[in-house]
Design a protein around this motif. Structure first.
Motif, PDB file in Angstrom:
ATOM      1  N   THR A 106      -9.436  -5.211   3.682  1.00 39.28           N
ATOM      2  CA  THR A 106      -9.605  -3.918   3.352  1.00 39.28           C
ATOM      3  C   THR A 106     -10.154  -3.720   1.959  1.00 39.28           C
ATOM      4  OG1 THR A 106      -7.679  -3.110   2.444  1.00 39.28           O
ATOM      5  CG2 THR A 106      -7.699  -3.265   4.893  1.00 39.28           C
ATOM      6  N   GLN A 107     -10.599  -2.546   1.510  1.00 36.50           N
ATOM      7  CA  GLN A 107     -11.078  -2.238   0.420  1.00 36.50           C
ATOM      8  C   GLN A 107      -9.957  -2.468  -0.917  1.00 36.50           C
ATOM      9  OE1 GLN A 107     -14.196  -1.482   0.195  1.00 36.50           O
ATOM     10  NE2 GLN A 107     -14.183  -1.386  -2.085  1.00 36.50           N
ATOM     11  N   LEU A 108      -8.734  -2.403  -0.395  1.00 40.64           N
ATOM     12  CA  LEU A 108      -7.781  -2.648  -1.493  1.00 40.64           C
ATOM     13  C   LEU A 108      -7.603  -3.976  -1.901  1.00 40.64           C
ATOM     14  CD1 LEU A 108      -4.492  -0.862   0.371  1.00 40.64           C
ATOM     15  CD2 LEU A 108      -5.914  -0.043  -1.832  1.00 40.64           C
ATOM     16  N   GLY A 109      -8.175  -5.041  -1.020  1.00 37.38           N
ATOM     17  CA  GLY A 109      -8.173  -6.231  -1.451  1.00 37.38           C
ATOM     18  C   GLY A 109      -9.407  -6.873  -2.158  1.00 37.38           C
ATOM     19  N   LYS A 110     -10.382  -5.961  -2.438  1.00 36.62           N
ATOM     20  CA  LYS A 110     -11.473  -6.170  -2.875  1.00 36.62           C
ATOM     21  C   LYS A 110     -11.537  -5.809  -4.647  1.00 36.62           C
ATOM     22  CE  LYS A 110     -14.365  -5.339   1.183  1.00 36.62           C
ATOM     23  NZ  LYS A 110     -14.171  -6.702   1.511  1.00 36.62           N
TER      24      LYS A 110
ATOM     25  N   PRO B 228       0.858  -1.306   0.009  1.00 36.84           N
ATOM     26  CA  PRO B 228       0.195   0.030  -0.143  1.00 36.84           C
ATOM     27  C   PRO B 228       0.719   1.284  -0.107  1.00 36.84           C
ATOM     28  CG  PRO B 228      -0.644  -1.595   1.672  1.00 36.84           C
ATOM     29  CD  PRO B 228       0.576  -2.073   1.152  1.00 36.84           C
ATOM     30  N   GLU B 229       0.420   2.162  -0.494  1.00 33.38           N
ATOM     31  CA  GLU B 229       1.105   3.477  -0.888  1.00 33.38           C
ATOM     32  C   GLU B 229       0.989   4.548   0.241  1.00 33.38           C
ATOM     33  OE1 GLU B 229       3.243   4.054  -3.346  1.00 33.38           O
ATOM     34  OE2 GLU B 229       2.674   2.290  -4.521  1.00 33.38           O
ATOM     35  N   LEU B 230       1.996   5.076   0.550  1.00 30.04           N
ATOM     36  CA  LEU B 230       2.087   6.388   1.656  1.00 30.04           C
ATOM     37  C   LEU B 230       1.438   7.477   0.804  1.00 30.04           C
ATOM     38  CD1 LEU B 230       5.534   5.735   3.639  1.00 30.04           C
ATOM     39  CD2 LEU B 230       2.882   5.221   4.458  1.00 30.04           C
ATOM     40  N   GLY B 231       0.667   8.134   1.509  1.00 28.06           N
ATOM     41  CA  GLY B 231       0.225   9.296   0.825  1.00 28.06           C
ATOM     42  C   GLY B 231       1.510  10.431   0.649  1.00 28.06           C
ATOM     43  N   ARG B 232       1.327  11.148  -0.536  1.00 28.23           N
ATOM     44  CA  ARG B 232       2.331  12.153  -0.818  1.00 28.23           C
ATOM     45  C   ARG B 232       1.510  13.396  -1.130  1.00 28.23           C
ATOM     46  NH1 ARG B 232       6.414   9.370   1.334  1.00 28.23           N
ATOM     47  NH2 ARG B 232       6.613   7.227   0.415  1.00 28.23           N
ATOM     48  N   SER B 233       2.215  14.417  -0.742  1.00 29.48           N
ATOM     49  CA  SER B 233       1.525  15.813  -1.151  1.00 29.48           C
ATOM     50  C   SER B 233       0.387  16.094  -0.870  1.00 29.48           C
ATOM     51  CB  SER B 233       1.714  16.029  -2.612  1.00 29.48           C
ATOM     52  OG  SER B 233       2.964  15.837  -3.307  1.00 29.48           O
ATOM     53  N   GLY B 234       0.117  15.821   0.447  1.00 25.07           N
ATOM     54  CA  GLY B 234      -0.997  16.177   1.340  1.00 25.07           C
ATOM     55  C   GLY B 234      -2.132  14.825   1.124  1.00 25.07           C
TER      56      GLY B 234
ATOM     57  N   ALA C 199      -3.903  11.184   1.456  1.00 24.27           N
ATOM     58  CA  ALA C 199      -3.919  10.328   2.645  1.00 24.27           C
ATOM     59  C   ALA C 199      -3.350   8.958   2.241  1.00 24.27           C
ATOM     60  CB  ALA C 199      -5.263  10.001   2.946  1.00 24.27           C
ATOM     61  N   ASP C 200      -2.613   8.349   3.414  1.00 20.19           N
ATOM     62  CA  ASP C 200      -2.132   7.005   2.996  1.00 20.19           C
ATOM     63  C   ASP C 200      -3.104   6.017   2.687  1.00 20.19           C
ATOM     64  OD1 ASP C 200       0.415   8.032   3.807  1.00 20.19           O
ATOM     65  OD2 ASP C 200       0.130   7.212   6.012  1.00 20.19           O
ATOM     66  N   GLN C 201      -2.652   4.835   1.937  1.00 18.87           N
ATOM     67  CA  GLN C 201      -3.621   3.918   1.632  1.00 18.87           C
ATOM     68  C   GLN C 201      -3.815   2.837   2.963  1.00 18.87           C
ATOM     69  OE1 GLN C 201      -2.208   1.756  -1.735  1.00 18.87           O
ATOM     70  NE2 GLN C 201      -3.698   2.846  -3.004  1.00 18.87           N
ATOM     71  N   PRO C 202      -4.832   2.269   3.282  1.00 14.83           N
ATOM     72  CA  PRO C 202      -4.745   1.500   4.382  1.00 14.83           C
ATOM     73  C   PRO C 202      -3.800   0.440   4.489  1.00 14.83           C
ATOM     74  CG  PRO C 202      -6.986   1.137   3.258  1.00 14.83           C
ATOM     75  CD  PRO C 202      -5.983   2.140   2.353  1.00 14.83           C
ATOM     76  N   LEU C 203      -3.146   0.439   5.606  1.00 11.35           N
ATOM     77  CA  LEU C 203      -2.101  -0.390   5.949  1.00 11.35           C
ATOM     78  C   LEU C 203      -0.727  -0.093   5.473  1.00 11.35           C
ATOM     79  CD1 LEU C 203      -3.797  -3.895   6.196  1.00 11.35           C
ATOM     80  CD2 LEU C 203      -3.262  -2.408   7.993  1.00 11.35           C
TER      81      LEU C 203
END
Length: 270
Positions: free
Chosen positions: A165-169, A62-68, A70-74
């Motif tokens: 999480t939603q990422l896995g759907k 999962p990606e960390l949020g950049r430039s303001g 939000a981070d992706q879950p986990l």
């Protein structure tokens, strides 16, 4: 008694066989280098010097949020898992894939691609997949071993990490929008297959098409995408969202384009 013993022995052998499939061993080919100084950038990227950034092959976290953003879950959990692995290991080694040509040992961002493991032979990538903190990907010549796919299936079955999480759907192709650009799990019905000089374009029942490099695909699969017409496929990969002119929209171009890099990244569901 003999029959029962045979069944028990068969079950034990099957269990050992499955365990062997699930165990990822450290690479046996390729130059390995010890790492002494490191900084964890995110769940699949580390800095090991002022000008050297490493990208773990075979997985995507999962990606960390950049430039303001939000981070992706986990995303933070994946990063912390890498920190924990590095701190707990007395010695860590970085190894490039011996099959990769020099120009294939870096990604398009200039990051060095390879595997990272400790003195016990434990893979960092496997640890992340096992915890449900990474998706398995195959991007030739970095083709993921069966053990990683096996570990992902176990994590998914247990609804561990990203799989809860939603990422896995899977995202339905009919619901694709610009906000979904990036790594996605996607499902849709194949409505059209067209051929260009170097690529096939497989259109799904939504505003998205799969782009398949012909030469790369033929090296790893005997099938051609024309046989998927009217079938439902599940795919994974990075989707780009492009701007289209009025003329392009009238000609049926899709905004979303997902590069399908290897047969591992596709599954026919009907």
């Amino acid at each position: 008694m003999g029959k029962k013993l045979t069944v028990v022995l068969f079950s034990l052998l099957m269990g050992l066989s499955l365990a062997a499939q699930a165990q990822c061993l450290k690479p046996t080919e390729g130059a390995a280098k010890a790492i002494f100084k490191w900084y964890v950038f995110d769940g699949d990227t580390l800095d090991v010097g002022a000008d050297k950034r490493l990208r773990l092959a075979f997985i995507n976290t999962p990606e960390l949020g950049r430039s303001g953003a939000a981070d992706q879950p986990l995303a933070q959990a994946a990063k912390q898992a890498v920190v924990d692995f590095m701190q707990a290991s007395k010695q860590v080694y970085w190894q490039t894939d011996a099959r990769a040509r020099p120009e294939q040992r870096r990604d398009r961002y200039g990051r060095h691609l390879g595997t990272l493991y400790n003195a016990k032979g434990e893979w960092l990538a496997e640890q992340l997949v096992r915890q449900g903190l990474a998706f398995v990907v195959s991007m030739p010549p970095h083709v993921s071993p069966a053990c990683l796919w096996w570990q992902e299936a176990i994590a998914k079955q247990a609804a561990r990490g990203v799989w809860a999480t939603q990422l896995g759907k899977e995202l339905a192709a009919s619901e694709v929008a610009a906000s979904h650009a990036g790594f996605v799990l996607l499902s849709g019905r194949v409505t059209k297959v067209s051929s260009a000089k170097y690529d096939w374009f497989v259109e799904l029942d939504g505003d998205v098409a799969l782009r398949i490099n012909k030469q790369q695909w033929r090296e790893h699969a005997g099938m051609q995408p024309q046989i998927w017409l009217q079938q439902t496929v599940s795919v994974r990969g990075w989707m780009a969202w492009r701007s289209l002119s009025k003329a392009q929209r009238q000609r049926g171009y899709k905004h979303g384009v997902l590069a399908l890099t290897h047969p591992h990244m596709l599954r026919l569901t009907e």
